[in-house]
Each structure stands twice: as C-alpha cells, then as structure tokens.
Design an enzyme around this catalytic site. Structure first.
Site, mmCIF file in Angstrom:
data_model
loop_
_atom_site.group_PDB
_atom_site.id
_atom_site.type_symbol
_atom_site.label_atom_id
_atom_site.label_comp_id
_atom_site.label_asym_id
_atom_site.label_seq_id
_atom_site.Cartn_x
_atom_site.Cartn_y
_atom_site.Cartn_z
ATOM 1 N N GLY A 30 0.817 -1.213 0.000
ATOM 2 C CA GLY A 30 0.000 0.000 0.000
ATOM 3 C C GLY A 30 0.849 1.260 0.000
ATOM 4 O O GLY A 30 0.713 2.124 -0.863
ATOM 5 N N ALA A 31 1.739 1.363 0.973
ATOM 6 C CA ALA A 31 2.539 2.573 1.092
ATOM 7 C C ALA A 31 3.651 2.354 2.100
ATOM 8 O O ALA A 31 3.693 1.324 2.772
ATOM 9 C CB ALA A 31 1.662 3.741 1.549
ATOM 10 N N GLU B 293 6.330 4.409 5.029
ATOM 11 C CA GLU B 293 6.461 5.572 5.905
ATOM 12 C C GLU B 293 7.853 6.183 5.969
ATOM 13 O O GLU B 293 8.216 6.783 6.981
ATOM 14 C CB GLU B 293 6.032 5.159 7.320
ATOM 15 N N ASN B 294 8.674 6.089 4.914
ATOM 16 C CA ASN B 294 10.022 6.677 4.919
ATOM 17 C C ASN B 294 10.006 8.074 5.546
ATOM 18 O O ASN B 294 9.137 8.879 5.254
ATOM 19 C CB ASN B 294 10.535 6.792 3.489
ATOM 20 N N HIS C 95 -2.290 6.173 8.295
ATOM 21 C CA HIS C 95 -1.401 5.105 8.782
ATOM 22 C C HIS C 95 0.064 5.499 8.605
ATOM 23 O O HIS C 95 0.844 5.440 9.562
ATOM 24 C CB HIS C 95 -1.717 3.807 8.030
ATOM 25 N N GLU C 96 0.413 5.899 7.411
ATOM 26 C CA GLU C 96 1.823 6.224 7.156
ATOM 27 C C GLU C 96 2.237 7.467 7.944
ATOM 28 O O GLU C 96 3.336 7.527 8.482
ATOM 29 C CB GLU C 96 2.091 6.414 5.660
ATOM 30 N N GLU D 12 3.499 -1.897 13.589
ATOM 31 C CA GLU D 12 2.364 -2.093 12.685
ATOM 32 C C GLU D 12 1.043 -2.303 13.436
ATOM 33 O O GLU D 12 0.024 -1.716 13.083
ATOM 34 C CB GLU D 12 2.631 -3.246 11.712
HETATM 35 N N1 ARG Z 1 5.671 -0.325 6.679
HETATM 36 C C1 ARG Z 1 4.751 -0.388 5.573
HETATM 37 C C2 ARG Z 1 3.380 -0.101 6.142
HETATM 38 O O1 ARG Z 1 3.020 0.971 6.337
HETATM 39 C C3 ARG Z 1 4.729 -1.683 4.860
HETATM 40 C C4 ARG Z 1 6.019 -2.246 4.383
HETATM 41 C C5 ARG Z 1 5.787 -3.581 3.798
HETATM 42 N N2 ARG Z 1 6.998 -4.240 3.417
HETATM 43 C C6 ARG Z 1 7.008 -5.465 2.893
HETATM 44 N N3 ARG Z 1 8.129 -6.027 2.625
HETATM 45 N N4 ARG Z 1 5.903 -6.106 2.648
HETATM 46 O O2 ARG Z 1 2.668 -0.915 6.589
HETATM 47 ZN ZN ZN Z 2 2.530 0.291 8.621
#
Ligand code: ARG
Ligand code: ZN
Length: 883
Positions: free
Chosen positions: A269-270, A272-273, A305-306, A328
C-alpha cells in the site's frame, strides 16, 4: 533465487550489532542503464559488546550489487583485503572508529522485484522495508542500526527535474551535460529501511499545516502530471491526520517538510520513509469520477497510517523484525481509531471485524499461523501479515480497553518519551503501559507469543430463587504449527444483560455495582461469573464491539438473535446478532442442499432485514452492513470441511430469495435513495452511507431478473455522477444473466476509462470475481488484454488476486483448473517478483479446509511449485503449507 536450502532466523538468536553507523553519506548517480551509489559511513565499535577493545570483523549486508570500490580510512583496499559473497561484504577494521567509503553499481531499470532502487514507469523510486536497502549498497541493514543520513541525487535535469530524499533539502546545483543535483539532510537518526529516494518528472500539490506549537509545515504531494487533479482528498486526509495525532496522542510533526509521492508499481500500500512517504498510487489518488467511496476511505486510512508511523515506527522503531507488530499493530490501531472518528465508529468496527474474521482467522487456522511476535522466519517479507497487522491492532485495542482512554494515553506518553530515538521491543511497549498505570500485563503478553484464535464458549444459568445469573466461560486455543499446547489468555469481554424489553440491567458482581455495561476479564481456562440481584432471566449481550479477537459461542436460538438484532442498545452487537442469524440460516441451507432436499426461507431473517430496510432512522451505512450476507470466505472459515459449491449455491439462493421476498421494500428504498442522491455529488459520510445502501439494494434487486430493475440498473450505469454508483451498476450487470447489457456495459466502461490504470483495475476485478461458470477462461483472455501486465502488482492483484481469493466457486472448480492456473502464475511471477508471488500462495495453503478430492489437487499443485527453483519467499510459504 535459491541455491541451497534457505536459512531460518530465530528471535532467540538476536544479538546487538558489532558496530554502529553514526553517519551515512550517500551520493546517487542515476543513468538509464545503471546507477552508481557512493556511500561514506562513519562506523564505531559497539563497546557494550566489545569492551576489551578487540575488533571483530565488520560484516555488511548486500545483495545483487557490483562492488567497484572500497576505501577504508582513506586507503583503497584491494580484492584480497575484503571478502564478498552472495549477501555480504566483510573486512577487518584496524580502529574502533573508522570511515568506510564504498561504490556499488546497480541496475534499477532491471529491478522487477520492486525492492531497493527501481524504476516505476519513467521515475526512480525506492522501497527498502524490510531488507531492501542491501540491494542499494553494502550496509548494516538492520533496524537497530540508526544513522544520520545525508543524500545527494544526481540525474539528467530534463527527465528528472524532481530529486527527493528524506529530511530537508540543503543544497542543489548544476553539472555539465544537462545533469543537476540536490542534497537532502535528515537530522533524525534512522534505520536504513526508512531511507527513500525519488527522481522523476512530477508535479506537485502543495499546502501547509500549522502544528500545535505554531510551526508551519510544508506539505507536498508529488504525482505524475495527469494525476494532479486527484490529490485533494489525500492532502485533506493528511491535514486531518496531523491534527488528530496532536489531539489524541499529543504527537507533533518534527521536520519542516512532509512529502508523499505516488508511484504506479508498488508491492504494497505505502511506506512511511522519514519525511518522504512513498505510496502505491491506488492509496493516494481519489476523485469522484474515477474512485469509489471505498477507495476514498482507503486513501484516508493509508495516508493516516503512514503519517502516524512518524511516531509509532520512525521516532520509536523496532529493534529487530520479530517486533514488527510493535509499529504495525499499534499504527493500524491508531489509523482505525482515526477512521472511526472521521466516519461512523460502529460501521468502521463492523468493517474491521468482518475483515479480521474472514481473513486473519483463516491465517491463524492455517499452516502459516504465527504469533503476533513471531519466533522465527525464513523471509521477513512473508510476515507482513494479517496477524502482525490486524491481530496486532486487536491486541493493542484490548490494552486500550483494559486501561481505558486515559490510562492508555498515559502509557503511550511514557512510551514515546522513554524510547524516543530508540529501536525497541514489544516488551518495552508493554512495560511503558504497565509503568504508567501500575498494571501487570505478564499474562496478557501471551497474546504476543501464542498463535491461533482462542475459542470462548459461554453458557448460562438463571437461578430464579436466588435472583442469580451465572455465566460459565471456557477458553481453548487450538494447536498451531510448533505450538501444540496453549495457556489461557486474558480475554476482555465487554458485556451487558438485557431484560425482556431489551433494556440493560444493572450489573452486580461480587457485591459490586458495575453499571449497565462492564468489561470483565476472563483469565482462566474455566471461569464462572455470578451476577447478583438479577430479577428476571436475561439475554446476554457479549463481546460488544468485538472486545477480543476470539471465536465466541453462546447457545443463542434464532429467536434470541432476532431479538438482539432488533433490541440490543449496542449497535455493533445488533449487527453481530443479525450476522449470526444469517450465518446460522446459511449453514442450515448448506446442510439441506447437501442432503439433496429443497431449500426454504426462514421468515425471521426476512423480518429482520425488512425492519432495517424500512427504518429510515437507522444510519444507512448500518442498514447496508446488516443486509450484507456473510461472505463465502467467512462461511468457508467457519465450516469444519468447506463445501464451496454448496456454500456458493446456498448463499446465492438466499440472496435471491431475500430479494424476491423483500422486493417492494427494497425497490421503494432504492428509488428513494436514488432520488435523494441525484444531482450534485456529495462526498459527505451520510451521502456515502446512502450510496452504500442504495447499491447494496440494487445488487439484490437485480437478482429478481425483472426487466424493470434492469432498466434502473442500466440507467444508473449510464447516468451516474460518480464511480461508486457506476461501478456498483457494472457489478450488478456483470453478475446478471442479461448477457447483452453486461457486455455492452463492460465495453463502454473499458473504452471510457482506458487511460486510467486504477479504474481499469476495477474493470479487471469485476470480471475476475463474476461467479458464472467460465470465469477462468475469461481471466485467461483478460491476461492478454493490452492493458494487463504481470509486471504491475496492482494488475496482478486486480485480475489474478481477485479470481483466486474472491471467486471461490470458480477457483475451486473440481477439475483442478483454478489450482493449476494459480500454480503457473506463481512459478512465473516468482522469477520477477517473489513478494507478489508469495502472497498468491495463500489460497492454495488453505487446502486442509476442503474435501479430500480438492485437498489432493491443491497439494499436487503445491508440490509442483516446490519442485521449481524458488525464491526464499515462495519456498517458505509452499514448504510450510505442505509440512
Ligand atoms: N511499513 C509499511 C506499512 O506501512 C509496509 C512495508 C511492507 N513491506 C514489505 N516487505 N511487505 O505498513
Ligand atoms: Zn505500517
């Protein structure tokens, strides 16, 4: 790709790193056929581990890299001075602090796994979580190594006028030959998984936000020029998220600039860098002409979320990937509460619970079942799961329920304050909640370590002579892979007792008056609660708001459920009662059908449905939820052995029977809603609710097969002022027997929206999900459509994913054609994108749910996949599925 048996990584083997990286300076030179990555790292011995001053070798992670240069403290090393293998670079430092400069060469244009630095269309972008940074350069690619990053991006100005990275822009300039550069500095130390880079020809929607302390933040959403008009909703969602996090958690944004970039090719989906969130365009773009109301809500939720990750994930991050749910689970809880505050709280809860029960419960019952904090993995990408995310959020929700709003806030305040700038564990999170409240969650923590969905069985007895009402609770958690025996968990049960008029009684437990609703904690395998002063035999309203992620059973009769569906003062449990009634009716129909007897309609379900359809006081979104029958996937989940054909037959039969029985009430309400919604489009929650109900009614009414209804549907398709109504009409037509109108609508839709990839994704999905026979042939034909490509994850999900997950009758065709088709796609995709391939294994992994014949067919396909040369991703899921 696999050369030998992939290795399993264990939580119990966690060791802090030998070295820290205090500073990371990166320079990217981007070209069409390669990129050069120059890194300069300031490294320091971890003296906590190596107090004696002995210097261990430094081992950096790295994959698929060409190493061009290694300079240790200004001295260029020769090939004999370091060791390189498939996933690491090792060398021997001479001092406790030193500088290491590396140059690697990579080929983003050939990166089809979409992990690391890759190209999406004409733009460069990155995805580093969890372990993608090691495909950019050699590094200590682990979340407990946090470093200050400075990044310079150099590229051709013409093609890539926009050059972005984390933090604040600090300098820019021109190079010879039409190239330019921009430098970015991120003042907050971060793990490499939060690194991001974007280069492209992008346009920008800009706005600003004033934080609670009065700082002005520059907000930017970057998209490809043709999407510029579809960003307003994301921007609005961002500003509301920023305000909400200040109000509800006291969390303020910390950099001067916050950027979102939409890319078309994205595995999830996205992401959060820090300061530079990168999004799948499906989670950014939303305009009423092209996006459904559901898409609008998804954009709002994912943006939130991000954004929320900036605190729950970035400022406080994870020590290791076993702790993934720390960020998460907590962040999903935060975004779902945000959505609940922005929309209808009850409806949001119903949606989340429906999703959890149909999907996460199935995961918990399958071969990949794992605790919220897993103990081991082969490939971490496989653990971005419904358990870590959604069940993890339920676990945080229970903590919130147990501590109350205020206690929970005290706990999170302490957590953020205590661990700001650190990489921590789920235990640290719990400890902060405990310390702030003087609470003891030692037993509660079993929710993090035990897999599986507990079953909570409740029975009751009323003792009229003593005015006592006893509730007996029994909890059992079934065995899961590697965990044969489970200990009792803490199960918070929000509940009330209803009298004959549906009024809540005052609860008295152990001489204490608890008001009319209470949260009781079940902590034992067997436990009895004795309620006192209960004047008449009550009907219990249990697990309100789904206060724990368990399978509750109580011997309600159908009449009890009808009563609760009409009278429970708690909206969630009213829905739950109606849903329980529908499940019971459907299970009955499945049995009758299997016995070869004619089906009959339980009038009580008709009455419940009629009473809500004709109730104009009730929130229309609630009505829509109540009349929606449980999904086939959920019916499979609750069945002992799922007979997909019977489930599909019974559910379709019931939908049609309800449509016929309620035809006039449904038609009247549909007409009223259609008239009220005509004219100007409104994005308000109540307009969305009206559309949701209207379209659900249209779906039912089309099952009557009446020409008149067909006319309404075609009219809605043609005249719709928005995509929600248009798409709903298309779905109804595609699932109808009116072949000519169906094909005409599909052709019209495709012609009109060919230039809009996200709209075409819906067009693919609608057809992949159509349950008439012959769906597989249709899907295979659609794979040849010029707009379809296996290289774009959204397209794969829209067509293949929709077919194998949402078209159960066709996917499970008894000739095994659906299974063979899926296995072919998995094998094919594993060569280009292992993460997406691995996700597709899920439906095959559920083979134990089905009859012997299907089990054999599904296993045969799993074995066929396993015989291939596989990525660790697919290998892990397939081998565990067969174990
Ligand atoms: N941290 C990201 C989120 O907002 C998802 C990253 C998913 N990475 C992966 N390898 N599937 O949830
Ligand atoms: Zn996340």
């Amino acid at each position: 790709m696999r050369t030998e048996q992939p290795k399993t990584i264990y939580l119990k083997d966690y060791k802090a790193p030998d070295y820290w990286v205090d500073e990371t300076q990166l320079t990217f030179e981007l070209f069409e056929d390669h990129a050069l990555v120059h890194s300069r790292l300031a490294l320091r011995l971890n003296s906590d581990l190596h107090g004696d001053g002995a210097l261990p070798a430094l081992t950096l992670h790295g994959q698929e890299l060409a190493l061009l240069k290694v300079v240790l403290d200004e001295r260029e090393l020769g090939e004999g001075d370091y060791q390189v293998d498939d996933d690491s670079l090792s060398l021997q430092p001479a001092d406790a602090t030193f500088a290491l400069a590396l140059t690697t060469r990579i080929e983003p244009q050939n990166n089809t796994a979409l992990e690391g630095l890759y190209k999406s269309g004409s733009m460069f972008c990155t995805q580093c979580e969890a372990e993608g940074f090691r495909k950019i350069t050699y590094y200590l690619d682990r979340p407990d190594v946090m470093s200050r990053f400075t990044t310079t991006v150099i590229a051709e100005r013409e093609r890539y006028p926009v050059l972005l990275s984390n933090g604040n822009p600090i300098a820019s300039g021109e190079h010879e030959g039409g190239r330019h550069w921009v430098s970015w500095e991120d003042p907050f130390p971060k793990p490499a998984y939060l690194f991001a880079l974007v280069a492209g020809d992008l346009c920008l929607l800009q706005d600003s936000f004033t934080t609670m302390s009065g700082r002005e933040i520059d907000l930017r959403i970057y998209v490809e020029p043709e999407n510029r008009t579809q960003c307003d909703h994301a921007m609005d969602s961002l500003k509301r998220s920023m305000r909400w996090d200040e109000e509800v958690y006291g969390r303020e944004y910390d950099l001067d600039i916050f950027m979102i970039v939409a890319v078309n090719d994205f595995n999830m989906g996205a992401m959060e860098n820090k300061g530079l969130n990168i999004f799948n365009s499906s989670c950014v773009l939303a305009h009423q002409d092209t996006a459904t109301d559901m898409a609008f809500q998804r954009v709002e939720a994912v943006v939130a979320h991000e954004y929320f990750h900036n605190w729950s994930g970035n400022r406080v991050t994870c020590r290791d990937w076993f702790q993934l749910s720390l960020k998460e689970g907590f962040t999903v809880f935060r975004d779902s509460e945000f959505s609940a505050d922005m929309n209808s709280r009850t409806v949001k809860r119903i949606e989340d619970v429906t999703f959890l029960r149909a999907n996460q419960f199935a995961e918990d019952a399958g071969p990949m079942a794992h605790p919220v904090r897993p103990d081991s993995f082969i490939e971490i990408s496989n653990f971005y799961t419904l358990t870590v995310y959604e069940k993890g959020a339920e676990v945080v929700r229970m903590l919130h329920t147990l501590l109350g709003e205020e206690g929970f806030r005290k706990g999170t305040d302490l957590y953020f304050e205590r661990h700001d700038g650190q990489a921590v564990t789920c235990d640290d999170f719990i400890k902060a909640l405990e310390d702030a409240n003087g609470a003891d969650f030692s037993q509660f923590k079993r929710w993090y370590s035990q897999a599986g969905t507990p079953r909570l069985s409740v029975t009751s007895e009323y003792d009229a002579s003593r005015c006592e009402y006893r509730l007996h609770f029994n909890q059992v958690c079934p065995p899961t892979p590697g965990q044969p025996d489970k200990l009792p968990q803490v199960i918070p049960v929000r509940m009330a007792l209803l009298d004959r008029d549906g009024k809540e009684m005052t609860l008295r437990l152990n001489g204490e008056a608890l008001g009319t609703e209470a949260v009781v904690s079940i902590t034992e395998a067997e436990q009895t609660l004795v309620f006192e002063n209960v004047p008449t035999c009550p009907l219990p309203s249990l697990l309100r708001g789904f206060s724990a992620p368990v399978k509750l059973s109580y011997p309600y009769s159908r009449d009890d459920r009808v009563f609760l569906a009409k009278h429970d003062p708690d909206g969630f449990n009213r829905w739950e009662a109606a849903q329980g009634l529908a499940v019971d009716v459907l299970q009955g129909l499945v049995d009758i059908h299997r016995a070869g007897r004619p089906l009959n309609l339980d009038q009580r379900l008709v009455d419940v449905m009629r009473s809500v359809i004709t109730d104009s006081e009730l929130d229309a979104a609630m009505v829509a939820e109540i009349i929606r029958l449980p999904s086939e996937a959920y019916l499979v989940e609750v069945a002992e052995v799922a007979d997909v054909d019977a489930i599909h037959f019974a559910r379709e039969w019931l939908r049609r029977a309800l449509a016929v029985a309620l035809r006039d009430d449904m038609a009247a309400r549909y007409q009223a809603l259609a008239a009220a919604g005509a004219g100007e489009f409104s994005p308000s929650a109540s307009a969305m609710a009206d559309r949701s109900l209207k379209n659900s009614l249209l779906g039912y009414l089309m099952l009557t097969g009446e020409q008149e209804v067909l006319n309404w549907c075609v009219r809605q398709f043609v005249e719709a002022s928005n995509m929600t109504d248009r798409q709903a009409a298309l779905v109804a037509l595609v699932n109808s027997p009116f072949e000519q109108q169906r094909e005409a609508a599909l052709a019209d839709f495709a012609e009109r929206w060919a230039a809009y990839p996200l709209v075409m994704d819906q067009w693919f999905s609608v057809q992949a999900m159509a349950s008439q026979p012959g769906a597989l042939e249709r899907v295979q034909k659609l794979m040849e459509h010029p707009l379809f490509t296996m290289r774009n994850p959204n397209k794969v999900r829209a067509l293949i994913g929709a077919f194998v997950n949402q078209n159960l009758a066709n996917f499970h065709a008894i000739d095994g054609s659906g299974y063979a088709f899926l296995a072919d796609r998995i094998i094919e995709l594993d060569r280009s994108n292992p993460q997406i391939a691995s996700r597709l294994v899920t439906p095959l992994s559920r083979w134990r749910k089905f009859d012997d014949e299907r089990q054999a067919l599904m296993r045969e396909q799993l074995s066929r996949i396993l015989a291939e040369k596989l990525s660790p991703d697919v290998y892990e899921v397939v081998s565990k599925s067969l174990a």
